[in-house]
Design an enzyme around this catalytic site. Structure first.
Site, short mmCIF file in Angstrom:
data_model
loop_
_atom_site.label_atom_id
_atom_site.label_comp_id
_atom_site.label_asym_id
_atom_site.label_seq_id
_atom_site.Cartn_x
_atom_site.Cartn_y
_atom_site.Cartn_z
N HIS A 40 34.58 51.25 36.31
CA HIS A 40 33.70 49.92 35.57
C HIS A 40 34.75 49.26 36.73
CE1 HIS A 40 34.48 51.82 31.51
NE2 HIS A 40 35.40 51.93 31.79
N HIS B 134 42.49 46.85 41.77
CA HIS B 134 40.87 47.23 41.62
C HIS B 134 40.39 45.27 41.52
CE1 HIS B 134 42.35 46.31 37.89
NE2 HIS B 134 41.74 45.16 37.98
N HIS C 250 36.71 42.41 40.29
CA HIS C 250 36.05 42.12 39.44
C HIS C 250 34.87 41.36 40.34
CE1 HIS C 250 38.23 43.69 36.25
NE2 HIS C 250 38.97 42.85 37.02
N HIS D 61 42.66 42.19 41.52
CA HIS D 61 43.71 41.89 40.73
C HIS D 61 45.06 43.37 41.62
CE1 HIS D 61 41.96 40.93 36.99
NE2 HIS D 61 42.61 39.84 38.09
N THR E 96 42.60 42.67 31.12
CA THR E 96 41.88 42.30 30.58
C THR E 96 41.03 43.42 30.54
OG1 THR E 96 40.68 42.36 33.19
CG2 THR E 96 42.09 40.23 32.27
N THR E 97 41.69 44.11 30.03
CA THR E 97 40.33 45.99 29.73
C THR E 97 41.02 46.26 28.30
OG1 THR E 97 41.55 47.56 31.38
CG2 THR E 97 39.44 46.25 31.63
#
EC number: 4.2.1.1
Length: 309
Positions: free
Chosen positions: A87, A114, A116, A139, A222-223
């Site tokens: 992801h 991680h 995005h 994040h 957010t996941t």
């Protein structure tokens, strides 16, 4: 009896997000995709204190308790372990790295970071500020520590503290990001691991003096499972990286073992703020986001009064 069997069959073919493989919209749209995109995420993902959100700076409320953070171990140099977790790209942290201050109730230990991103420079951040999205969002995930330096495992609303940094494309190479960028080619396929050359987390961030300006709200992961246990800190000052560094993420990483779908647009859509309040630190420099008359009227009043006097 037939009705009962039909209901059981329906329950079997419609598992929850936690039981099935979740994915982002770009993956769910692929032909023959069997994963659950954001619209199909279930459980806590359907609740009303979700993340990410759009931060409207003119509606934020000043909180004098939002003082600067103390970053411990962020200057620690190490060959960090990184992986493609299917992801995102994730860097494992820990080893005496933690934060306190910033109106957090206690110390929070760094677990991982991680990112995005998109391949477009205005679509890759999960949060937006006054409607503006950035190229990427990083994040740094921390978990609440209890006595004895143990990480808390409870379901409290403040279990997790995430530091969110917007990432902007600039003209200069960000040397602090380069070790991670160079590792991406070794992480093309999902579930592959590698290490970055010796580096420290502090070098990836904006200057420390610029980290006193931030926004704060209560939200969620957010996941999936979208646990509503997160204290969010969204920093005003963006990280700046070169365009070539930015593009490496969507070029080198893939969602699938066959390397057919480049990893990009790993972004959850914005969620409603609802009745939550977003706070800002005293150092936030968002005065100019106010309407021009709001700024000019007090200034002109003072000038006229001074002239008449």
């Amino acid at each position: 009896m037939q009705l009962l069997l039909a209901l059981l069959a329906l329950a079997y073919v419609a598992p929850s997000t936690e039981d099935s493989h979740w994915c982002y919209e770009i993956q769910a749209k692929e032909p023959n995709s069997h994963c659950s995109g954001p619209e199909q995420w279930t459980g806590d993902c359907k609740k009303n204190q979700q993340s990410p959100i759009n931060i409207v700076t003119s509606k934020t409320k000043l909180n004098p308790s939002l003082t600067p953070f103390t970053f411990v171990g962020y200057d620690q140099k190490k060959k960090w372990e990184v992986k493609n977790n299917q992801h995102s790209v994730e860097m494992s942290l820990g080893e005496d790295i933690y934060i306190f201050g910033g109106d957090l109730p206690t110390q929070y230990k760094a677990i991982q970071l991680h990112l995005h991103w998109s391949e477009e420079s205005n679509k890759g951040s999960e949060h937006s500020i006054d409607g503006k999205h950035f190229a990427m969002e990083m994040h740094v995930v921390h978990k609440k520590m209890t006595t004895g330096d143990k990480v808390q495992d409870s379901d409290s609303k403040d279990k997790i503290a995430v530091l969110a940094f917007m990432v902007e494309v600039g003209n200069e190479v960000n040397e602090g990001f380069q070790p991670l960028v160079e590792a991406l080619s070794r992480l093309s396929k999902p579930f592959t691991n590698s290490t970055v050359s010796e580096s420290c987390l502090q070098d990836m961030l904006p200057e420390k003096k610029k980290l006193s300006a931030y926004f704060r709200y209560q939200g969620s992961l957010t996941t999936p499972g979208c646990d509503e246990t997160v204290i969010w800190t969204v920093f005003e000052e963006p990280i700046k990286i070169h365009k070539d560094q930015f593009l490496e993420f969507s070029k080198k990483l893939y969602y699938d073992q066959e390397q057919k779908l480049n990893m990009k647009d790993n972004v959850r859509p914005l969620q409603p703020l609802g009745n939550r309040q977003v706070f800002r630190s005293h150092a936030s420099g968002r005065l100019l986001s106010l309407p021009l008359p709001t700024l000019l009227v007090p200034t002109l009043t003072c000038l006229v009064a001074s002239f008449l006097h």
